[in-house]
Design an enzyme around this catalytic site. Structure first.
Site, PDB file in Angstrom:
ATOM      1  N   ASN A 147      -1.776   7.026  -2.428  1.00  0.00           N
ATOM      2  CA  ASN A 147      -3.021   6.823  -1.692  1.00  0.00           C
ATOM      3  C   ASN A 147      -3.819   5.656  -2.267  1.00  0.00           C
ATOM      4  O   ASN A 147      -5.042   5.721  -2.413  1.00  0.00           O
ATOM      5  CB  ASN A 147      -3.872   8.097  -1.711  1.00  0.00           C
ATOM      6  CG  ASN A 147      -4.997   8.050  -0.678  1.00  0.00           C
ATOM      7  OD1 ASN A 147      -4.840   7.485   0.387  1.00  0.00           O
ATOM      8  ND2 ASN A 147      -6.125   8.665  -1.005  1.00  0.00           N
ATOM      9  N   HIS A 165       0.867  -1.179   0.000  1.00  0.00           N
ATOM     10  CA  HIS A 165       0.000   0.000   0.000  1.00  0.00           C
ATOM     11  C   HIS A 165       0.905   1.230   0.000  1.00  0.00           C
ATOM     12  O   HIS A 165       1.701   1.425   0.916  1.00  0.00           O
ATOM     13  CB  HIS A 165      -0.921   0.028   1.221  1.00  0.00           C
ATOM     14  CG  HIS A 165      -1.837   1.213   1.223  1.00  0.00           C
ATOM     15  ND1 HIS A 165      -3.074   1.207   0.610  1.00  0.00           N
ATOM     16  CD2 HIS A 165      -1.690   2.463   1.739  1.00  0.00           C
ATOM     17  CE1 HIS A 165      -3.648   2.386   0.763  1.00  0.00           C
ATOM     18  NE2 HIS A 165      -2.826   3.168   1.442  1.00  0.00           N
ATOM     19  N   CYS A 166       0.772   2.051  -1.030  1.00  0.00           N
ATOM     20  CA  CYS A 166       1.648   3.208  -1.210  1.00  0.00           C
ATOM     21  C   CYS A 166       0.953   4.472  -0.710  1.00  0.00           C
ATOM     22  O   CYS A 166      -0.071   4.879  -1.262  1.00  0.00           O
ATOM     23  CB  CYS A 166       2.028   3.352  -2.679  1.00  0.00           C
ATOM     24  SG  CYS A 166       3.177   4.709  -3.005  1.00  0.00           S
ATOM     25  N   ILE A 167       1.513   5.079   0.332  1.00  0.00           N
ATOM     26  CA  ILE A 167       0.916   6.304   0.863  1.00  0.00           C
ATOM     27  C   ILE A 167       1.108   7.472  -0.101  1.00  0.00           C
ATOM     28  O   ILE A 167       0.370   8.454  -0.044  1.00  0.00           O
ATOM     29  CB  ILE A 167       1.512   6.669   2.237  1.00  0.00           C
ATOM     30  CG1 ILE A 167       3.027   6.901   2.131  1.00  0.00           C
ATOM     31  CG2 ILE A 167       1.213   5.582   3.261  1.00  0.00           C
ATOM     32  CD1 ILE A 167       3.659   7.421   3.400  1.00  0.00           C
TER      33      ILE A 167
END
Length: 359
Positions: free
Chosen positions: A213, A208-210
């Site tokens: 998003n 999950h890439c912040i």
């Protein structure tokens, strides 16, 4: 109590429908329909026969815009907006202070300006594509163990199932583990994992890439790689353009110096991240699989080693890399624009999971 849990309580059971037709006859105003088409944040429990973008938010943390064409996540720090600003700002400054001067010279600098805009457009387009695309979300409530006794989950569902692979004859330890997701109530396909931030399981889940998003999974991994490639190349051409301008005019170039320093600093992280994913895919591993192997929270600066007994190993570095980066996207299994019938179990929440031993 989080907003996701509040929605779980609000929609604990399917909406009751007409016993003869099996459909809900409630109608809504055109204004509400238009509003829900523009932005759907919490879903809609009043209608049980609708499109996915009005039902998926009830069982996940997704937010949809424009009738399901664009998706995002609620309750996040919105770091992706800063990333988008960091992509757009240097292009605006370059267009105002640099592009015209370099384009009008007779020294052959036009290709450098053109390629900067080309790779910048690539980076911006695929950043948006990565952030708003379906990463490969899986539907919920496909494998419900028991419909009675408050939807109990048998204890054996908490164990993993190991399946043999074509390499098992040569390497007996080569196997594929299948696990049951007690949150989504499904047996996850190989390489799929649950993302607590999105609230769904994702096919070939990398991480999950912040920064975007969104999860990076089977259906948007190639977009993520192209975004990194475009960003690195755009920064390189920005450095080249600014360096030429400074060499030709050693004074009165404060914006040029600012852009050059910005490009030199901002190219480091995407270049490291791109190199990391190239070597990672070359060993036929996702980030999630690699983290389980090395037991660290910062894999970027950890030495990448091939996973032992990897059932997905293709034999060569190039084949491994192509297998992950260019893997078929497959259909969207939780389509935001697809219609569904009333009482669809995929779009309502059932009581919290528990096993027989927890009773």
């Amino acid at each position: 109590m989080t907003s996701f849990n509040v929605r779980r309580q609000r929609q604990a059971y399917p909406l009751e429908t007409d016993s003869e037709s099996g459909e809900d006859h409630r109608e809504e105003s055109w204004f509400k329909t238009l509003y829900k088409w523009i932005v759907t944040i919490d879903g809609d429990v009043e209608l049980s026969s609708e499109r996915g973008y009005r039902s998926i938010p009830l069982v996940s943390n997704y937010v949809f815009f424009l009738g399901g064409r664009v998706r995002s996540l609620r309750s996040t720090q919105h770091i992706w907006l800063l990333v988008l600003l960091a992509i757009v700002a240097p292009m605006v400054l370059f267009s105002i202070f640099e592009a015209r001067k370099l384009w009008r010279t007779s020294l052959g600098y036009k290709p450098l300006v053109f390629f900067f805009y080309y790779f910048w457009a690539m980076a911006c387009l695929f950043f948006i594509r990565t952030a708003t695309a379906d990463p490969g979300a899986l539907p919920k409530n496909i494998h419900i163990a028991q419909l009675r006794n408050n939807y109990q989950i048998p204890q054996e569902y908490y164990s993993s199932i190991s399946l043999p692979t074509p390499k098992s004859n040569v390497d007996p330890l080569s196997k594929i583990d299948i696990r049951y997701c007690t949150s989504c109530r499904i047996w996850r396909p190989p390489r799929a994992s649950h993302c607590s931030t999105c609230g769904v399981c994702v096919m070939t889940h990398d991480h999950h890439c912040i920064w975007v998003n969104n999860c990076v999974g089977q259906r948007n991994y190639r977009y993520f790689i192209i975004f990194l490639i475009g960003t690195v190349l755009a920064e390189l051409f920005l450095i080249a353009n600014c360096s030429i301008h400074i060499a030709r005019r050693s004074s009165q170039v404060p914006v040029t110096i600012l852009l050059l320093v910005y490009a030199c600093l901002s190219i480091l992280y995407p270049a490291i991240l791109l190199g990391y994913h190239v070597f990672m895919t070359g060993t036929q591993q996702t980030t999630r699989e690699f983290l389980k192997q090395v037991h660290t929270k910062n894999p970027v600066f950890t030495k990448i080693k091939p996973a032992p007994h990897n059932p997905f190993e293709q034999g060569t570095f190039i084949k491994n890399m192509g297998s992950l980066m260019l893997q078929p996207q497959g259909p969207s299994l939780l389509g935001a624009r697809a219609k569904h019938r009333s009482g669809d179990w995929r779009f309502y929440n059932i009581p919290e999971q528990h096993s027989f031993q927890r009773l």
